[in-house]
Design a protein around this motif. Sequence first.
Motif, PDB file in Angstrom:
ATOM      1  N   ALA A 121       0.817  -1.211   0.000  1.00 47.29           N
ATOM      2  CA  ALA A 121       0.000   0.000   0.000  1.00 47.29           C
ATOM      3  C   ALA A 121       0.856   1.269   0.000  1.00 47.29           C
ATOM      4  O   ALA A 121       0.514   2.265  -0.621  1.00 47.29           O
ATOM      5  CB  ALA A 121      -0.943  -0.011   1.204  1.00 47.29           C
ATOM      6  N   SER A 122       1.967   1.238   0.701  1.00 51.62           N
ATOM      7  CA  SER A 122       2.857   2.399   0.755  1.00 51.62           C
ATOM      8  C   SER A 122       4.291   1.897   0.655  1.00 51.62           C
ATOM      9  O   SER A 122       4.826   1.323   1.604  1.00 51.62           O
ATOM     10  CB  SER A 122       2.654   3.187   2.050  1.00 51.62           C
ATOM     11  OG  SER A 122       3.527   4.296   2.099  1.00 51.62           O
ATOM     12  N   ILE A 123       4.899   2.078  -0.509  1.00 50.33           N
ATOM     13  CA  ILE A 123       6.237   1.543  -0.777  1.00 50.33           C
ATOM     14  C   ILE A 123       7.248   2.680  -0.695  1.00 50.33           C
ATOM     15  O   ILE A 123       7.171   3.652  -1.442  1.00 50.33           O
ATOM     16  CB  ILE A 123       6.292   0.872  -2.164  1.00 50.33           C
ATOM     17  CG1 ILE A 123       5.270  -0.275  -2.240  1.00 50.33           C
ATOM     18  CG2 ILE A 123       7.688   0.347  -2.443  1.00 50.33           C
ATOM     19  CD1 ILE A 123       5.171  -0.923  -3.607  1.00 50.33           C
ATOM     20  N   ALA A 124       8.202   2.555   0.222  1.00 47.84           N
ATOM     21  CA  ALA A 124       9.186   3.626   0.424  1.00 47.84           C
ATOM     22  C   ALA A 124      10.431   3.433  -0.428  1.00 47.84           C
ATOM     23  O   ALA A 124      11.105   4.393  -0.781  1.00 47.84           O
ATOM     24  CB  ALA A 124       9.572   3.698   1.900  1.00 47.84           C
ATOM     25  N   GLY A 125      10.772   2.181  -0.756  1.00 52.38           N
ATOM     26  CA  GLY A 125      11.994   1.911  -1.502  1.00 52.38           C
ATOM     27  C   GLY A 125      11.749   1.820  -2.997  1.00 52.38           C
ATOM     28  O   GLY A 125      10.615   1.779  -3.469  1.00 52.38           O
ATOM     29  N   ALA A 126      12.846   1.794  -3.742  1.00 47.76           N
ATOM     30  CA  ALA A 126      12.786   1.692  -5.208  1.00 47.76           C
ATOM     31  C   ALA A 126      12.743   0.215  -5.600  1.00 47.76           C
ATOM     32  O   ALA A 126      13.748  -0.491  -5.515  1.00 47.76           O
ATOM     33  CB  ALA A 126      13.993   2.375  -5.835  1.00 47.76           C
ATOM     34  N   ASN A 127      11.580  -0.263  -6.022  1.00 49.97           N
ATOM     35  CA  ASN A 127      11.417  -1.660  -6.392  1.00 49.97           C
ATOM     36  C   ASN A 127      11.710  -1.881  -7.868  1.00 49.97           C
ATOM     37  O   ASN A 127      11.482  -1.004  -8.705  1.00 49.97           O
ATOM     38  CB  ASN A 127       9.988  -2.128  -6.092  1.00 49.97           C
ATOM     39  CG  ASN A 127       9.688  -2.107  -4.601  1.00 49.97           C
ATOM     40  OD1 ASN A 127      10.376  -2.731  -3.823  1.00 49.97           O
ATOM     41  ND2 ASN A 127       8.650  -1.365  -4.225  1.00 49.97           N
ATOM     42  N   ILE A 128      12.194  -3.059  -8.191  1.00 47.42           N
ATOM     43  CA  ILE A 128      12.437  -3.464  -9.576  1.00 47.42           C
ATOM     44  C   ILE A 128      11.794  -4.830  -9.776  1.00 47.42           C
ATOM     45  O   ILE A 128      12.122  -5.783  -9.074  1.00 47.42           O
ATOM     46  CB  ILE A 128      13.939  -3.543  -9.897  1.00 47.42           C
ATOM     47  CG1 ILE A 128      14.606  -2.177  -9.727  1.00 47.42           C
ATOM     48  CG2 ILE A 128      14.159  -4.075 -11.309  1.00 47.42           C
ATOM     49  CD1 ILE A 128      16.119  -2.210  -9.902  1.00 47.42           C
ATOM     50  N   VAL A 129      10.874  -4.936 -10.723  1.00 46.57           N
ATOM     51  CA  VAL A 129      10.233  -6.199 -11.072  1.00 46.57           C
ATOM     52  C   VAL A 129      10.624  -6.526 -12.505  1.00 46.57           C
ATOM     53  O   VAL A 129      10.330  -5.759 -13.424  1.00 46.57           O
ATOM     54  CB  VAL A 129       8.699  -6.118 -10.930  1.00 46.57           C
ATOM     55  CG1 VAL A 129       8.052  -7.435 -11.345  1.00 46.57           C
ATOM     56  CG2 VAL A 129       8.314  -5.768  -9.495  1.00 46.57           C
ATOM     57  N   SER A 130      11.284  -7.638 -12.711  1.00 43.20           N
ATOM     58  CA  SER A 130      11.773  -8.015 -14.038  1.00 43.20           C
ATOM     59  C   SER A 130      11.073  -9.283 -14.516  1.00 43.20           C
ATOM     60  O   SER A 130      10.944 -10.246 -13.764  1.00 43.20           O
ATOM     61  CB  SER A 130      13.291  -8.243 -14.004  1.00 43.20           C
ATOM     62  OG  SER A 130      13.975  -7.067 -13.592  1.00 43.20           O
ATOM     63  N   VAL A 131      10.631  -9.276 -15.754  1.00 46.70           N
ATOM     64  CA  VAL A 131      10.008 -10.444 -16.375  1.00 46.70           C
ATOM     65  C   VAL A 131      10.677 -10.668 -17.722  1.00 46.70           C
ATOM     66  O   VAL A 131      10.719  -9.759 -18.560  1.00 46.70           O
ATOM     67  CB  VAL A 131       8.485 -10.238 -16.566  1.00 46.70           C
ATOM     68  CG1 VAL A 131       7.870 -11.475 -17.223  1.00 46.70           C
ATOM     69  CG2 VAL A 131       7.810  -9.946 -15.236  1.00 46.70           C
ATOM     70  N   LEU A 132      11.220 -11.841 -17.944  1.00 45.98           N
ATOM     71  CA  LEU A 132      11.939 -12.152 -19.189  1.00 45.98           C
ATOM     72  C   LEU A 132      12.999 -11.097 -19.491  1.00 45.98           C
ATOM     73  O   LEU A 132      13.112 -10.618 -20.628  1.00 45.98           O
ATOM     74  CB  LEU A 132      10.962 -12.260 -20.370  1.00 45.98           C
ATOM     75  CG  LEU A 132      10.196 -13.572 -20.518  1.00 45.98           C
ATOM     76  CD1 LEU A 132       9.248 -13.508 -21.716  1.00 45.98           C
ATOM     77  CD2 LEU A 132      11.133 -14.749 -20.677  1.00 45.98           C
ATOM     78  N   ALA A 133      13.748 -10.730 -18.477  1.00 44.75           N
ATOM     79  CA  ALA A 133      14.716  -9.643 -18.617  1.00 44.75           C
ATOM     80  C   ALA A 133      16.157 -10.155 -18.587  1.00 44.75           C
ATOM     81  O   ALA A 133      17.049  -9.468 -18.101  1.00 44.75           O
ATOM     82  CB  ALA A 133      14.498  -8.604 -17.520  1.00 44.75           C
ATOM     83  N   GLY A 134      16.397 -11.369 -19.093  1.00 39.40           N
ATOM     84  CA  GLY A 134      17.756 -11.881 -19.146  1.00 39.40           C
ATOM     85  C   GLY A 134      18.648 -10.973 -19.968  1.00 39.40           C
ATOM     86  O   GLY A 134      18.230 -10.394 -20.982  1.00 39.40           O
ATOM     87  N   ALA A 135      19.879 -10.816 -19.538  1.00 40.03           N
ATOM     88  CA  ALA A 135      20.780  -9.864 -20.193  1.00 40.03           C
ATOM     89  C   ALA A 135      21.050 -10.240 -21.649  1.00 40.03           C
ATOM     90  O   ALA A 135      21.013  -9.398 -22.540  1.00 40.03           O
ATOM     91  CB  ALA A 135      22.094  -9.779 -19.419  1.00 40.03           C
ATOM     92  N   THR A 136      21.312 -11.515 -21.915  1.00 35.87           N
ATOM     93  CA  THR A 136      21.647 -11.949 -23.276  1.00 35.87           C
ATOM     94  C   THR A 136      20.942 -13.260 -23.598  1.00 35.87           C
ATOM     95  O   THR A 136      21.585 -14.307 -23.735  1.00 35.87           O
ATOM     96  CB  THR A 136      23.168 -12.124 -23.434  1.00 35.87           C
ATOM     97  OG1 THR A 136      23.636 -13.032 -22.411  1.00 35.87           O
ATOM     98  CG2 THR A 136      23.903 -10.812 -23.294  1.00 35.87           C
ATOM     99  N   PRO A 137      19.614 -13.255 -23.726  1.00 37.21           N
ATOM    100  CA  PRO A 137      18.923 -14.499 -24.072  1.00 37.21           C
ATOM    101  C   PRO A 137      19.346 -14.986 -25.450  1.00 37.21           C
ATOM    102  O   PRO A 137      19.466 -14.196 -26.394  1.00 37.21           O
ATOM    103  CB  PRO A 137      17.444 -14.095 -24.040  1.00 37.21           C
ATOM    104  CG  PRO A 137      17.438 -12.610 -24.234  1.00 37.21           C
ATOM    105  CD  PRO A 137      18.689 -12.117 -23.601  1.00 37.21           C
ATOM    106  N   ALA A 138      19.570 -16.296 -25.560  1.00 35.70           N
ATOM    107  CA  ALA A 138      20.063 -16.872 -26.817  1.00 35.70           C
ATOM    108  C   ALA A 138      19.024 -17.783 -27.459  1.00 35.70           C
ATOM    109  O   ALA A 138      19.359 -18.680 -28.228  1.00 35.70           O
ATOM    110  CB  ALA A 138      21.352 -17.645 -26.559  1.00 35.70           C
ATOM    111  N   ALA A 139      17.749 -17.575 -27.162  1.00 36.76           N
ATOM    112  CA  ALA A 139      16.680 -18.361 -27.754  1.00 36.76           C
ATOM    113  C   ALA A 139      15.429 -17.501 -27.841  1.00 36.76           C
ATOM    114  O   ALA A 139      15.399 -16.368 -27.357  1.00 36.76           O
ATOM    115  CB  ALA A 139      16.419 -19.620 -26.918  1.00 36.76           C
ATOM    116  N   ASP A 140      14.394 -18.034 -28.488  1.00 35.88           N
ATOM    117  CA  ASP A 140      13.147 -17.287 -28.629  1.00 35.88           C
ATOM    118  C   ASP A 140      12.568 -16.943 -27.261  1.00 35.88           C
ATOM    119  O   ASP A 140      12.614 -17.742 -26.329  1.00 35.88           O
ATOM    120  CB  ASP A 140      12.124 -18.112 -29.411  1.00 35.88           C
ATOM    121  CG  ASP A 140      12.553 -18.355 -30.855  1.00 35.88           C
ATOM    122  OD1 ASP A 140      13.455 -17.638 -31.320  1.00 35.88           O
ATOM    123  OD2 ASP A 140      11.973 -19.253 -31.492  1.00 35.88           O
TER     124      ASP A 140
END
Length: 195
Positions: A121-140
């Motif tokens: 409800a009240s977020i004080a910090g900087a959140n990061i949510v990553s989905v399919l965020a691999g740095a160097t994906p080598a496939a579809d």
Amino acid sequence: ATGQNSTINLMSGAMTAGTHAVNILSGNSSGGTETFNLATGTGVYAVNIGTGTTGVKTIAIGGTAANVITIGNTQTTGSIALGNALTSGTITLGGTAGTGTITVGGATNATGQTVLINSGASIAGANIVSVLAGATPAADQTFNLMTGVGSAGTYSVNILTGNSTGTTQSVSIGTGSAATTIAIGGSGANTITIA
């Protein structure tokens, strides 16, 4: 059965040296069925495993066989808490070699279900949510969002629709250097508004 207090202490002394072990059903059986029951009655129980406040405990459940491990899978009410007090620890679901399916919130009932991800409800910090965020994906890679064929109801996708004050907001779509095809709207009677 007894109406009096009962206590069983097993290796409960304060060890100062050496290696101490309690083995239960630890033999390499070649036949038969072995069952270990703990607090399986209908009474009220408190089952504590590794709840000491000091000293690091290593708690392992399951081995290398095709185990079936269930946690709270038959209760219809109550709660399951996982890592509620963690501040800097990690929680991992699945591993780098996984090929199976991981399901979170697979309800099909008529009431529906709410799944919250970093939605305090009240977020004080900087959140990061990553989905399919691999740095160097080598496939579809495919990310599907509400791609089912709906038959009733109203479907909505909301992105940055809150009436925020004092913030800077940005939405980036296809801004990388690779050739990108961006399609908006289909063959239906679409209404597309860009303010």
